[in-house]
Design an enzyme around this catalytic site. Structure first.
Site, PDB file in Angstrom:
ATOM      1  N   LYS A   1       0.839  -1.193   0.000  1.00  0.00           N
ATOM      2  CA  LYS A   1       0.000   0.000   0.000  1.00  0.00           C
ATOM      3  C   LYS A   1       0.878   1.248   0.000  1.00  0.00           C
ATOM      4  O   LYS A   1       1.916   1.290   0.641  1.00  0.00           O
ATOM      5  CB  LYS A   1      -0.925   0.000   1.223  1.00  0.00           C
ATOM      6  CG  LYS A   1      -2.013  -1.066   1.170  1.00  0.00           C
ATOM      7  CD  LYS A   1      -2.961  -0.939   2.340  1.00  0.00           C
ATOM      8  CE  LYS A   1      -4.112  -1.935   2.234  1.00  0.00           C
ATOM      9  NZ  LYS A   1      -5.055  -1.815   3.381  1.00  0.00           N
TER      10      LYS A   1
ATOM     11  N   HIS B   1      -6.896 -13.448   2.084  1.00  0.00           N
ATOM     12  CA  HIS B   1      -6.585 -12.641   3.265  1.00  0.00           C
ATOM     13  C   HIS B   1      -6.624 -13.502   4.532  1.00  0.00           C
ATOM     14  O   HIS B   1      -5.967 -13.175   5.528  1.00  0.00           O
ATOM     15  CB  HIS B   1      -7.559 -11.471   3.386  1.00  0.00           C
ATOM     16  CG  HIS B   1      -6.915 -10.222   3.917  1.00  0.00           C
ATOM     17  ND1 HIS B   1      -5.979  -9.502   3.201  1.00  0.00           N
ATOM     18  CD2 HIS B   1      -7.048  -9.574   5.104  1.00  0.00           C
ATOM     19  CE1 HIS B   1      -5.575  -8.464   3.912  1.00  0.00           C
ATOM     20  NE2 HIS B   1      -6.217  -8.480   5.069  1.00  0.00           N
TER      21      HIS B   1
ATOM     22  N   HIS C   1       2.368  -3.346   7.699  1.00  0.00           N
ATOM     23  CA  HIS C   1       1.438  -2.456   8.389  1.00  0.00           C
ATOM     24  C   HIS C   1       2.135  -1.141   8.724  1.00  0.00           C
ATOM     25  O   HIS C   1       3.260  -1.143   9.246  1.00  0.00           O
ATOM     26  CB  HIS C   1       0.946  -3.086   9.696  1.00  0.00           C
ATOM     27  CG  HIS C   1      -0.026  -4.200   9.494  1.00  0.00           C
ATOM     28  ND1 HIS C   1      -0.270  -5.182  10.451  1.00  0.00           N
ATOM     29  CD2 HIS C   1      -0.832  -4.504   8.449  1.00  0.00           C
ATOM     30  CE1 HIS C   1      -1.164  -6.022   9.989  1.00  0.00           C
ATOM     31  NE2 HIS C   1      -1.528  -5.626   8.784  1.00  0.00           N
TER      32      HIS C   1
END
Length: 322
Positions: A197, A268, A294
């Site tokens: 991300k 996931h 994360h």
């Protein structure tokens, strides 16, 4: 500032024709900001612009001359109240609150409004439910099932084994797996380089079983499927193009379904399982955070709750005075 400039964000902004032009232009500009400056994913851009369009539709209801500078705390609260009344889930309300806060903050930074009412908008956070994960024995059986299917060295079976092994071995996201290229695999160091991300690259290790699956796929399976359309993609579909997320989900569902008693999981779910098993095996929380990519340690801490919940369930089942 010229709000009518021609350069618009590519991708999923969706039609804004239902809005007055004076409001619609801000939706398009906000999408451009999210895409080109904040580097948000297409999924996030789509979700945020959908929420903002809903807010502006509410603002324009009965007020065709409304401007974004007219948005105040009352407008935001009334709009959210409509969402609640329509039966929107708590998690949906939390996301929509985040969307409009981002929007109202951007309005001020871009000179389109003087005040940011989003800073005063309170919303109950979404309930965080513990993810479903496989027990270690179940995960092992899923890997065995994937390996047995690849013994005849059929190209698709070899690919499917790589999918299952890598997702569990690395805990990477399905989009990261599909985006892997051949040069993203370092077989000597047993690591993969993935783009996560926010276009953040990270390196994730994998073990011997995944290394074996990768070696057989690259040597035997991939050459049998490769076409001119394959490019550098590591994993290919049956027609030779880069594999899609839908295909990966089907592979994972079928692999888990082969194990009696195992909960049905999407890709996931294997990521959740990998994180939980790492922590149960004694891995440091910050190491797991880095592996998963994360940005916040608080997100990774969810898996400590999973481990505690499983420990409590075993205790209640096994202890005579539980």
């Amino acid at each position: 500032m010229d709000h009518d400039r021609r350069r618009r964000a590519p991708g999923p902004t969706g039609p804004a024709s239902a809005l007055p032009p004076a409001l619609a232009v801000h939706v398009e500009d906000f999408a451009e900001h999210l895409t080109l400056q904040s580097n948000r994913s297409a999924h996030t851009v789509r979700a945020y612009t959908t929420d903002v369009r809903s807010l502006l539709t509410h603002l324009a209801d009965g007020r065709p001359d409304a401007q974004v500078s007219d948005i105040d705390l009352g407008t935001l609260r009334a709009w959210l109240a409509r969402q609640v009344a329509s039966g929107a889930a708590r998690s949906t309300i939390a996301r929509r609150t985040s969307s409009v806060r981002t929007f109202t903050s951007w309005l001020v930074r871009s000179g389109r409004a003087e005040h940011d009412p989003g800073t005063r908008l309170a919303s109950a956070g979404a309930h965080r439910t513990l993810p479903t994960v496989l027990h270690a024995e179940q995960a092992s059986e899923v890997m065995v099932a994937a390996e047995s299917g690849a013994r005849e060295e059929h190209p698709v079976a070899l690919r499917d084994r790589v999918i299952v092994e890598l997702l569990y071995a690395t805990g990477i996201r399905v989009g990261e797996l599909c985006g892997l290229d051949l040069d993203g695999v370092d077989s000597e160091r047993r690591v993969v380089r993935v783009l996560g991300k926010g276009d953040k690259e990270r390196t994730v290790p994998y073990g011997a079983p995944a290394a074996d699956a990768l070696e057989r796929w690259v040597a035997i399976g991939r050459p049998a499927l490769v076409t001119a359309a394959s490019g550098p993609a590591l994993l290919l579909g049956k027609r030779g193009g880069r594999i899609g997320q839908r295909q990966v989900r089907t592979v994972v569902h079928e692999a888990v379904e082969a194990v009696p008693g195992a909960p049905d999981l999407a890709p996931h779910g294997l990521r959740h399982t990998a994180a939980t098993h790492l922590l149960e095996g004694g891995a440091d929380l910050r190491v797991v955070q880095e592996v998963l990519g994360h940005s916040s340690l608080a997100t990774t801490q969810l898996y400590t709750h999973v481990s505690v919940a499983r420990l409590r369930a075993v205790h209640e089942q096994a202890h005579p005075r539980a």
